[in-house]
Scaffold this motif. Structure first.
Motif, PDB file in Angstrom:
ATOM      1  N   SER A 259      -2.954   2.285  -6.878  1.00 29.22           N
ATOM      2  CA  SER A 259      -4.374   2.231  -6.550  1.00 29.22           C
ATOM      3  C   SER A 259      -4.785   3.187  -5.434  1.00 29.22           C
ATOM      4  O   SER A 259      -5.970   3.480  -5.281  1.00 29.22           O
ATOM      5  N   VAL A 260      -3.819   3.674  -4.653  1.00 33.11           N
ATOM      6  CA  VAL A 260      -4.156   4.546  -3.525  1.00 33.11           C
ATOM      7  C   VAL A 260      -3.582   5.945  -3.651  1.00 33.11           C
ATOM      8  O   VAL A 260      -3.861   6.803  -2.794  1.00 33.11           O
TER       9      VAL A 260
ATOM     10  N   VAL B 138       0.815  -1.206   0.000  1.00 29.53           N
ATOM     11  CA  VAL B 138       0.000   0.000   0.000  1.00 29.53           C
ATOM     12  C   VAL B 138       0.854   1.264   0.000  1.00 29.53           C
ATOM     13  O   VAL B 138       0.686   2.140  -0.846  1.00 29.53           O
ATOM     14  N   ALA B 139       1.768   1.383   0.968  1.00 29.47           N
ATOM     15  CA  ALA B 139       2.540   2.612   1.107  1.00 29.47           C
ATOM     16  C   ALA B 139       3.839   2.350   1.849  1.00 29.47           C
ATOM     17  O   ALA B 139       3.947   1.398   2.626  1.00 29.47           O
TER      18      ALA B 139
ATOM     19  N   ASN C  18      -8.524   8.406   2.656  1.00 30.74           N
ATOM     20  CA  ASN C  18      -9.660   9.216   2.253  1.00 30.74           C
ATOM     21  C   ASN C  18     -10.341   8.604   1.037  1.00 30.74           C
ATOM     22  O   ASN C  18      -9.766   7.791   0.332  1.00 30.74           O
ATOM     23  N   SER C  19     -11.560   9.039   0.796  1.00 34.21           N
ATOM     24  CA  SER C  19     -12.333   8.573  -0.363  1.00 34.21           C
ATOM     25  C   SER C  19     -12.321   7.054  -0.458  1.00 34.21           C
ATOM     26  O   SER C  19     -12.050   6.470  -1.511  1.00 34.21           O
ATOM     27  N   LEU C  20     -12.636   6.421   0.631  1.00 36.18           N
ATOM     28  CA  LEU C  20     -12.556   4.964   0.697  1.00 36.18           C
ATOM     29  C   LEU C  20     -13.566   4.299  -0.222  1.00 36.18           C
ATOM     30  O   LEU C  20     -14.691   4.778  -0.400  1.00 36.18           O
TER      31      LEU C  20
ATOM     32  N   ASN D 128     -11.409  -1.379  -0.915  1.00 28.49           N
ATOM     33  CA  ASN D 128     -10.363  -1.140   0.074  1.00 28.49           C
ATOM     34  C   ASN D 128     -10.565  -1.962   1.345  1.00 28.49           C
ATOM     35  O   ASN D 128      -9.730  -1.920   2.248  1.00 28.49           O
ATOM     36  N   THR D 129     -11.664  -2.682   1.403  1.00 32.83           N
ATOM     37  CA  THR D 129     -11.907  -3.557   2.536  1.00 32.83           C
ATOM     38  C   THR D 129     -10.798  -4.601   2.632  1.00 32.83           C
ATOM     39  O   THR D 129     -10.524  -5.323   1.674  1.00 32.83           O
ATOM     40  N   ALA D 130     -10.158  -4.663   3.779  1.00 29.73           N
ATOM     41  CA  ALA D 130      -9.023  -5.566   3.961  1.00 29.73           C
ATOM     42  C   ALA D 130      -8.539  -5.485   5.391  1.00 29.73           C
ATOM     43  O   ALA D 130      -8.920  -4.592   6.151  1.00 29.73           O
ATOM     44  N   VAL D 131      -7.687  -6.417   5.746  1.00 27.95           N
ATOM     45  CA  VAL D 131      -6.903  -6.292   6.964  1.00 27.95           C
ATOM     46  C   VAL D 131      -5.631  -5.534   6.602  1.00 27.95           C
ATOM     47  O   VAL D 131      -4.918  -5.922   5.676  1.00 27.95           O
TER      48      VAL D 131
END
Length: 116
Positions: free
Chosen positions: A63-64, A48-49, A84-86, A90-93
């Protein structure tokens, strides 16, 4: 006694925002780059980051970009992920990861659910 403890995961509406935190202990936090990964239902773990040890440089998954922001506070031994702007996808652990050369430490994750 190395620990990474994620928090802040919740159920949020599409378009909503959430800030995740990852509190570190048991190692020299300021020496480690930090990253966030996520794992959605039925899928593999996804980058993700990323943020360097000083916070001077950041990298995001395509994607983010523009929606998520990684930051850190070395005085608090904590890394954050502002989302932001979920979107439903984006649902995940979400997991935080500490990186120093070949050493890595993982947290146990925090659940983010985006649903109406």
């Amino acid at each position: 006694q190395v620990q990474l403890v994620e928090s802040g995961g919740d159920l949020v509406q599409p378009g909503g925002s959430l800030r995740l935190s990852c509190a570190a202990s048991g190692f020299t936090f300021s020496n480690y780059a930090m990253s966030w990964y996520r794992q959605a239902p039925g899928k593999g773990r996804e980058f993700v980051a990323y943020i360097t040890s000083t916070g001077g440089s950041k990298t995001y998954a395509d994607s983010v970009k523009g929606r998520f922001t990684i930051s850190r506070d070395n005085a608090k031994n904590t890394v954050y992920l502002q989302m932001n702007s979920l979107k439903r996808e984006n649902t995940a652990v979400y997991y935080c990861n500490a990186i120093w050369h070949l050493l890595t430490h993982w947290g146990q994750g925090t659940q983010v659910t985006v649903s109406s």
